[in-house]
Design an enzyme around this catalytic site. Structure first.
Site, PDB file in Angstrom:
ATOM      1  N   HIS A 279       0.849  -1.191   0.000  1.00  0.00           N
ATOM      2  CA  HIS A 279       0.000   0.000   0.000  1.00  0.00           C
ATOM      3  C   HIS A 279       0.886   1.242   0.000  1.00  0.00           C
ATOM      4  O   HIS A 279       1.333   1.682   1.058  1.00  0.00           O
ATOM      5  CB  HIS A 279      -0.894   0.012   1.243  1.00  0.00           C
TER       6      HIS A 279
ATOM      7  N   HIS B 230      -3.728   3.184  -3.038  1.00  0.00           N
ATOM      8  CA  HIS B 230      -3.985   2.768  -1.657  1.00  0.00           C
ATOM      9  C   HIS B 230      -3.673   1.288  -1.467  1.00  0.00           C
ATOM     10  O   HIS B 230      -2.989   0.909  -0.523  1.00  0.00           O
ATOM     11  CB  HIS B 230      -5.439   3.037  -1.289  1.00  0.00           C
TER      12      HIS B 230
ATOM     13  N   GLU C 270     -15.460  -5.244  26.085  1.00  0.00           N
ATOM     14  CA  GLU C 270     -14.575  -6.407  26.110  1.00  0.00           C
ATOM     15  C   GLU C 270     -13.440  -6.307  25.101  1.00  0.00           C
ATOM     16  O   GLU C 270     -12.288  -6.637  25.409  1.00  0.00           O
ATOM     17  CB  GLU C 270     -15.366  -7.698  25.849  1.00  0.00           C
TER      18      GLU C 270
ATOM     19  N   HIS D  51     -25.581 -17.600  27.115  1.00  0.00           N
ATOM     20  CA  HIS D  51     -24.525 -17.361  28.097  1.00  0.00           C
ATOM     21  C   HIS D  51     -23.755 -18.636  28.452  1.00  0.00           C
ATOM     22  O   HIS D  51     -22.909 -18.604  29.348  1.00  0.00           O
ATOM     23  CB  HIS D  51     -25.115 -16.745  29.376  1.00  0.00           C
TER      24      HIS D  51
END
Length: 694
Positions: A27, A275, A427, A488
């Site tokens: 790049h 790019h 998290e 969960h």
């Protein structure tokens, strides 16, 4: 802009262009557009000694936009940053040689496709996955504040560095960066500066296809100072932006740099091609012509460029580092134990008293949840491990990771001495921030429920890739969570963690295995570790009757065995299922059936043992084997054999009381005994086993 400044900037650009073109991969756009910014930060501001790249008080520069790696490699080469070995010693060679640049993205080069910590000296963090670098920079900023508060003394300033992170439009879109920016603003980290390359281009095309928000207003809402640089080519504007950062004493700073991707030949300035891919030979010549550069020259460093960097950043950094060395020599005479702590921390050494403080738990049929015993161990050793910091994503009360001994406190905007970090419900950022702490030589831990480990998986992988001793503590480890239900209840998470190369996963089966697991983790210098811990109480095993928990260090060990050491069946237990294996063992023993129980808290540690030890635990002459784990069965056949049995999960869980779930899914002593007997019978009649397997 002085002539030497422009010459140096264009050297950065053309080295990047040539490296990408020769590799036919990479790049070039961002290095071309942001070369003036990198040059100004490094040459005029960065407090960094290239001859001592691990100087503790250096400013940090993180290339979060890792696809622009040649920008960083060009800077490391031109400033002559020296290489460092695994023993933290400077060796007599450059971190990035010209040959490395010429072999960009090729085998053996110090210039891989994206910057890699521990591989190229001077790279402060492994970046590439967008958002990770800026998020780790928040951890580095927290570390600087904490280190300064703990170790600076009157007339002896050891720590006062800044953190710069260069980022792209991609970082502004990634959720982890938003999480980290939000927390950085809340904590008022005024030592942190993000340099945002706002070129309005992503890999697919114009950023406007997907991104139209007002970034400046968003960061103002986070509590950041926001500065605009309207021309990425104006050193004057760039300096004004950085000066504004250095003058800000209550907020982190975002400098929005308006740039054009590439800044090459006029016909390519707004093209997306530069790019994500090489320019092509003709465009390279046109771009160099636009820079006033010899069109056919390759990897050219004109006279005066190396000297310019040496007289700027090199001279400044050497003087600052030399003064710091004198300060630290004096500090040793007045700071006592603090100086020894600082040196031990810098070399990732563990205080001897920490391991000595680990408690031993008495046998107890009722026992403790391993999250509780882990919390007790952590609090015991942390009192002797001053640079152990950590916390949870809004769950430290549930994960039992809060340091609660006298003198412990929370790290806040007004108290930088605290060792308890409150990450909020973030998290992913928590994992990245803890990696940033580890990169700063602090020993960090991050905690949440095991099911939410999925939210921070990229940071787990990067911890392993960077060989950082970050500690991840995951509780609520199985379907035994019960009524909370399958959303969960982790099923596949432990297996996925065991897949990460270099990660040490530990699922201890009782309080003393937890203690020994912590002992193992304390000794890790270049590997991350994950604890897998239970919410429900587990019996504390009577170690006078069964083998010592010190076997945890080998990953798996014989916990119980027949008197003659010749079992008919091997029961393999881990975590909460270890006590289940022992119950099955006792029943089989009462019926005259000889069984062995193997506790296997860590596959990774076991695989590090020699073959003789492995064969002693799993002798080939005992093919009847049963592994028991409340999780995916994937991988257990490595230890049970293809014809062995695994009592595990083949579906998601369900919402019900724990006891009902254990019965429903077969995690009972009766089921263990039944399967063990089947295994013995099957292996006494191998033809029947083979027929049933077809």
């Amino acid at each position: 802009m002085d002539d030497i400044d422009l010459l140096s900037i264009n050297t950065i650009r053309t080295l990047s262009i040539d490296a990408v073109q020769k590799a036919n991969s990479g790049h070039p756009g961002a290095p071309m557009g942001m070369a003036p910014v990198a040059y100004t930060v490094w040459q005029d501001y960065l407090r960094y000694d290239p001859t001592q790249p691990l100087w503790p008080n250096r400013d940090r520069f993180i290339l979060s936009a890792g696809h622009a790696s040649m920008l960083l490699y060009s800077m490391l080469h031109l400033t002559k940053v020296q290489a460092v070995n695994e023993d933290y010693e400077v060796v007599n060679r450059p971190a990035v040689s010209m040959d490395d640049i010429k072999t960009f993205r090729q085998p053996g080069s110090a210039c891989p496709g994206h910057p890699e910590y521990h591989f190229t000296s001077g790279v402060e963090a492994t970046t590439g996955p967008l958002g990770q670098g800026v998020s780790m920079s928040v951890g580095m900023a927290i570390a600087e504040k904490w280190l300064a508060t703990r170790y600076n003394k009157q007339d002896h300033t050891l720590i006062d560095y800044n953190i710069y992170a260069l980022c792209s439009d991609g970082e502004m879109m990634e959720g982890v960066a938003s999480e980290a920016a939000s927390l950085a603003g809340h904590l008022k980290l005024d030592n942190l500066c993000w340099l945002y390359d706002s070129n309005e281009v992503t890999l697919d095309g114009p950023a406007s296809w997907t991104f139209s928000e007002d970034v400046a207003t968003r960061f103002l809402a986070y509590g950041w100072n926001v500065v605009n640089v309207r021309d990425a080519n104006s050193i004057k504007e760039i300096r004004a932006g950085i000066d504004a950062f250095l003058e800000e004493k209550s907020r982190p700073t975002l400098i929005i740099v308006d740039s054009h991707i590439g800044y090459g030949s006029p016909n390519k300035q707004d093209s997306n091609k530069s790019h994500g891919e090489p320019l092509g030979a003709e465009e390279v010549r046109l771009t160099k012509k636009n820079y006033g550069w010899p069109e056919d020259a390759q990897f050219l460093v004109p006279d005066g460029v190396y000297e310019n960097f040496a007289n700027g950043m090199g001279k400044r950094g050497a003087e600052l580092r030399s003064a710091w060395d004198k300060t630290f020599a004096s500090y040793k005479s007045v700071a006592g134990d603090l100086a020894g702590q600082f040196e031990a921390m810098e070399h990732r050494l563990t205080p001897e008293d920490a391991a000595k403080a680990i408690p031993v738990f008495p046998a107890d049929a009722k026992g403790l949840a391993t999250r509780d015993s882990s919390g007790k161990v952590e609090n015991a050793l942390a009192q002797h491990y001053p640079w152990m910091l950590g916390g949870s994503a809004d769950l430290d009360g549930s994960t039992k990771t809060r340091q609660i001994f006298e003198g412990s406190a929370a790290f806040t905007p007004t108290d930088r001495s605290g060792r308890n970090l409150h990450f909020g419900v973030r998290e992913h950022a928590m994992g990245a921030i803890c990696n940033g702490l580890a990169l700063s030589k602090i020993r960090p831990y991050a905690s949440t429920f095991l099911i939410f480990s999925d939210y921070l998986r990229p940071t787990l992988r990067l911890a392993a890739l960077m060989e950082l001793p970050t500690i991840f503590i995951f509780t609520h480890d199985s379907i035994s969570v019960g009524e909370d239900g399958p959303t969960h209840q982790p099923v596949e998470q432990v297996a996925s963690l065991r897949c990460i190369p270099g990660m040490i996963t530990l699922r201890p089966g009782d309080a003393n295995e937890v203690a020994e697991a912590w002992r193992v983790v304390l000794g890790l210098k270049h590997q991350p570790a994950t604890f897998i811990l239970s919410r429900q109480p587990l019996p504390t095993i009577d170690r006078e009757k069964f083998a010592a928990a010190s076997g945890v260090a080998k990953g798996a060990y014989v916990l119980a065995d027949p008197e003659d050491g010749k079992p008919e069946v091997i029961l393999i237990g881990t975590g909460s299922e270890l006590s289940l294996a022992l119950q099955g063992y006792e029943t089989l023993k009462a019926e005259g059936i000889k069984a062995r129980v193997v506790s296997m808290p860590s596959w990774e540690l076991f695989e590090m043992q020699d073959k003789a030890y492995q064969d002693s635990v799993f002798p080939a002459e005992v093919p009847a084997r049963v592994a028991i784990e409340q999780g995916s069965t994937m991988g257990w056949e490595r230890y049970t054999g293809r014809l062995g049995a695994v009592i595990g999960m083949h579906s998601f869980g369900a919402s019900a009381p724990m006891k009902d779930l254990l019965t429903k899914f077969g995690f009972t002593p009766e089921k263990v005994v039944e399967i063990a007997k089947q295994q013995i019978a099957n292996h006494k009649h191998p033809k029947a086993v083979n027929d049933s397997a077809q």
